[in-house]
Scaffold this motif. Structure first.
Motif, PDB file in Angstrom:
ATOM      1  N   ALA A  62       0.834  -1.210   0.000  1.00  0.00           N
ATOM      2  CA  ALA A  62       0.000   0.000   0.000  1.00  0.00           C
ATOM      3  C   ALA A  62       0.864   1.254   0.000  1.00  0.00           C
ATOM      4  CB  ALA A  62      -0.932  -0.014   1.214  1.00  0.00           C
ATOM      5  N   ARG A  63       1.940   1.233   0.787  1.00  0.00           N
ATOM      6  CA  ARG A  63       2.832   2.407   0.826  1.00  0.00           C
ATOM      7  C   ARG A  63       3.509   2.623  -0.525  1.00  0.00           C
ATOM      8  NH1 ARG A  63       3.954   0.325   5.951  1.00  0.00           N
ATOM      9  NH2 ARG A  63       5.794  -0.784   5.165  1.00  0.00           N
ATOM     10  N   ALA A  64       3.905   1.540  -1.179  1.00  0.00           N
ATOM     11  CA  ALA A  64       4.552   1.663  -2.494  1.00  0.00           C
ATOM     12  C   ALA A  64       3.612   2.281  -3.508  1.00  0.00           C
ATOM     13  CB  ALA A  64       5.023   0.294  -2.974  1.00  0.00           C
ATOM     14  N   ARG A  69       6.666   8.159  -6.890  1.00  0.00           N
ATOM     15  CA  ARG A  69       7.910   7.706  -7.507  1.00  0.00           C
ATOM     16  C   ARG A  69       7.967   6.180  -7.564  1.00  0.00           C
ATOM     17  NH1 ARG A  69      12.862   5.860  -6.035  1.00  0.00           N
ATOM     18  NH2 ARG A  69      14.664   6.501  -7.299  1.00  0.00           N
ATOM     19  N   SER A  70       7.682   5.533  -6.455  1.00  0.00           N
ATOM     20  CA  SER A  70       7.722   4.069  -6.413  1.00  0.00           C
ATOM     21  C   SER A  70       6.671   3.462  -7.333  1.00  0.00           C
ATOM     22  CB  SER A  70       7.502   3.572  -4.979  1.00  0.00           C
ATOM     23  OG  SER A  70       8.586   3.916  -4.152  1.00  0.00           O
ATOM     24  N   GLY A  72       5.305   4.732 -10.027  1.00  0.00           N
ATOM     25  CA  GLY A  72       5.684   4.897 -11.427  1.00  0.00           C
ATOM     26  C   GLY A  72       6.752   3.915 -11.860  1.00  0.00           C
ATOM     27  N   LEU A  73       7.779   3.745 -11.027  1.00  0.00           N
ATOM     28  CA  LEU A  73       8.848   2.800 -11.355  1.00  0.00           C
ATOM     29  C   LEU A  73       8.325   1.371 -11.405  1.00  0.00           C
ATOM     30  CD1 LEU A  73      11.760   4.229  -9.164  1.00  0.00           C
ATOM     31  CD2 LEU A  73      11.634   4.233 -11.666  1.00  0.00           C
ATOM     32  N   LEU A  74       7.439   1.027 -10.482  1.00  0.00           N
ATOM     33  CA  LEU A  74       6.919  -0.335 -10.436  1.00  0.00           C
ATOM     34  C   LEU A  74       5.975  -0.631 -11.589  1.00  0.00           C
ATOM     35  CD1 LEU A  74       6.464  -0.691  -6.578  1.00  0.00           C
ATOM     36  CD2 LEU A  74       8.063  -1.962  -8.032  1.00  0.00           C
ATOM     37  N   VAL A  75       5.307   0.377 -12.122  1.00  0.00           N
ATOM     38  CA  VAL A  75       4.508   0.176 -13.333  1.00  0.00           C
ATOM     39  C   VAL A  75       5.422  -0.210 -14.501  1.00  0.00           C
ATOM     40  CG1 VAL A  75       3.126   1.348 -15.101  1.00  0.00           C
ATOM     41  CG2 VAL A  75       2.558   1.636 -12.685  1.00  0.00           C
ATOM     42  N   ILE A  76       6.547   0.517 -14.620  1.00  0.00           N
ATOM     43  CA  ILE A  76       7.498   0.218 -15.700  1.00  0.00           C
ATOM     44  C   ILE A  76       8.103  -1.171 -15.514  1.00  0.00           C
ATOM     45  CG2 ILE A  76       9.664   0.920 -16.790  1.00  0.00           C
ATOM     46  CD1 ILE A  76       9.025   3.790 -15.885  1.00  0.00           C
ATOM     47  N   ARG A 170      12.941   1.540  -3.969  1.00  0.00           N
ATOM     48  CA  ARG A 170      13.408   1.469  -2.579  1.00  0.00           C
ATOM     49  C   ARG A 170      12.796   0.313  -1.812  1.00  0.00           C
ATOM     50  NH1 ARG A 170      12.555   7.975  -1.584  1.00  0.00           N
ATOM     51  NH2 ARG A 170      14.266   8.683  -2.943  1.00  0.00           N
ATOM     52  N   GLU A 171      11.669  -0.198  -2.242  1.00  0.00           N
ATOM     53  CA  GLU A 171      11.024  -1.300  -1.535  1.00  0.00           C
ATOM     54  C   GLU A 171      11.845  -2.584  -1.668  1.00  0.00           C
ATOM     55  OE1 GLU A 171       8.402   1.826  -1.518  1.00  0.00           O
ATOM     56  OE2 GLU A 171       9.343   0.940  -3.278  1.00  0.00           O
ATOM     57  N   ASP A 172      11.689  -3.485  -0.683  1.00  0.00           N
ATOM     58  CA  ASP A 172      12.397  -4.756  -0.739  1.00  0.00           C
ATOM     59  C   ASP A 172      11.847  -5.622  -1.871  1.00  0.00           C
ATOM     60  OD1 ASP A 172      10.427  -6.986   0.531  1.00  0.00           O
ATOM     61  OD2 ASP A 172      10.117  -5.062   1.535  1.00  0.00           O
ATOM     62  N   GLY A 173      12.582  -6.674  -2.201  1.00  0.00           N
ATOM     63  CA  GLY A 173      12.239  -7.501  -3.361  1.00  0.00           C
ATOM     64  C   GLY A 173      10.848  -8.101  -3.300  1.00  0.00           C
ATOM     65  N   MET A 174      10.483  -8.680  -2.154  1.00  0.00           N
ATOM     66  CA  MET A 174       9.186  -9.330  -2.038  1.00  0.00           C
ATOM     67  C   MET A 174       8.048  -8.329  -2.183  1.00  0.00           C
ATOM     68  SD  MET A 174       7.902 -12.406  -1.377  1.00  0.00           S
ATOM     69  CE  MET A 174       9.172 -13.255  -0.461  1.00  0.00           C
TER      70      MET A 174
END
Length: 306
Positions: A62-64, A69-70, A72-76, A170-174
């Protein structure tokens, strides 16, 4: 068992699952690749979300998503990993598993080139030689086949771009992987709804027990090696991880040539020999650098302070 040995065992386990995964995707080859991808996305979300829920870490997703920024990067990165997964599934179905394994061999060198472009990193001599040999190998195969090995190049480039984007997350892998499949899940569920209830042909889940169980297994099959890799990355030096990772495309290559009996002639043999030579040079240099770095850290830690 020491922490390092446990990490190495986890890394070997992850690479064996990844490397033998072509055998699994061959079992579901009769299912449309988009439908397989949709199931892989959905069941991965179910599995990852379950693991995070047990660990009490669902809030990280939820925080991501709330962080522009997070998100947008995670969409890509979600688009990159989805494209990579789809092409890998497709390559097994169209009998291009050998090209897929070549793509995962090329990936580390593609990542180096992206580092030069994106971060202005400089190629050392070993990396420059390795990239040159890999380029020669691809050119040789392209001339012989009359076309670029597009499966190899797209698999390598999408995975390298995925890694490039993930370096900025910045979030961890899982948490980041769970967020990625969550982002993709509306498309996956939409496609599954279309094949089951709409005009698109397909919809094998629930109609064939064997295929239904196999498709549901795509979640654990995707999640387990990532969990093992995460465990290993915290306990094993990066140079060692880099070398063990080559077990993955090697097993894929053996599946393609020995199990699937895909054509493998003299040109393919020369191509892979060049790639293996490039990786031996590149991996050996990186391993030596990592070893020197650890020795330097160890030496500085043992120097008495006054």
């Amino acid at each position: 068992m020491s922490e390092t040995k446990a990490g190495i065992a986890a890394m070997i386990g992850a690479c064996m699952i990844w490397g033998l995964s072509p055998l699994y995707y061959k079992l579901v080859a009769e299912v449309d690749p988009v439908e397989v991808l949709a199931h892989r996305t959905w069941w991965s979300l179910v599995f990852f979300a379950g693991v995070l829920a047990v660990r009490g870490r669902l809030g990280g997703v939820a925080r991501a998503l709330r962080t522009p920024r997070s998100a947008g990067l995670l969409v890509i990165s979600a688009v990159m990993i989805s494209a990579n997964w789809f092409l890998f599934i497709l390559s097994i179905q169209i009998e291009h598993a050998t090209e897929a394994s070549l793509g995962y061999y090329i990936f580390p060198l593609m990542a180096v080139l992206l580092g030069v472009v994106a971060y202005g990193e400089r190629l050392d001599r070993a990396a420059a030689v390795a990239v040159t040999l890999a380029t020669l190998a691809v050119a040789l195969l392209a001339i012989r086949e009359g076309r670029l090995p597009w499966v190899s190049l797209i698999i390598a480039s999408t995975f390298a771009l995925y890694g490039l984007v993930k370096k900025r997350v910045r979030e961890d892998g899982m948490t980041s992987v769970t967020t990625e499949v969550l982002i993709l899940s509306p498309l996956a569920l939409g496609w599954l709804a279309a094949v089951h209830f709409g005009p698109v042909e397909g919809g094998v889940f629930g109609n064939d027990l064997r295929l239904s169980l196999l498709l549901a297994a795509s979640g654990p099959l995707t999640a387990l090696p990532l969990i093992l890799f995460s465990h290993a990355s915290q306990r094993v030096p990066l140079g060692t991880i880099g070398l063990i990772q080559y077990l993955n495309p090697t097993l894929q290559f053996l599946c393609a040539t020995l199990v699937f009996r895909e054509p493998f002639g003299p040109v393919q043999a020369v191509t892979f020999a060049l790639i293996w030579t490039a990786l031996a040079i590149f991996g050996g240099a990186r391993f030596a650098q990592d070893r020197r770095r650890r020795r330097a850290v160890s030496s500085s830690a043992t120097v008495p302070h006054t």
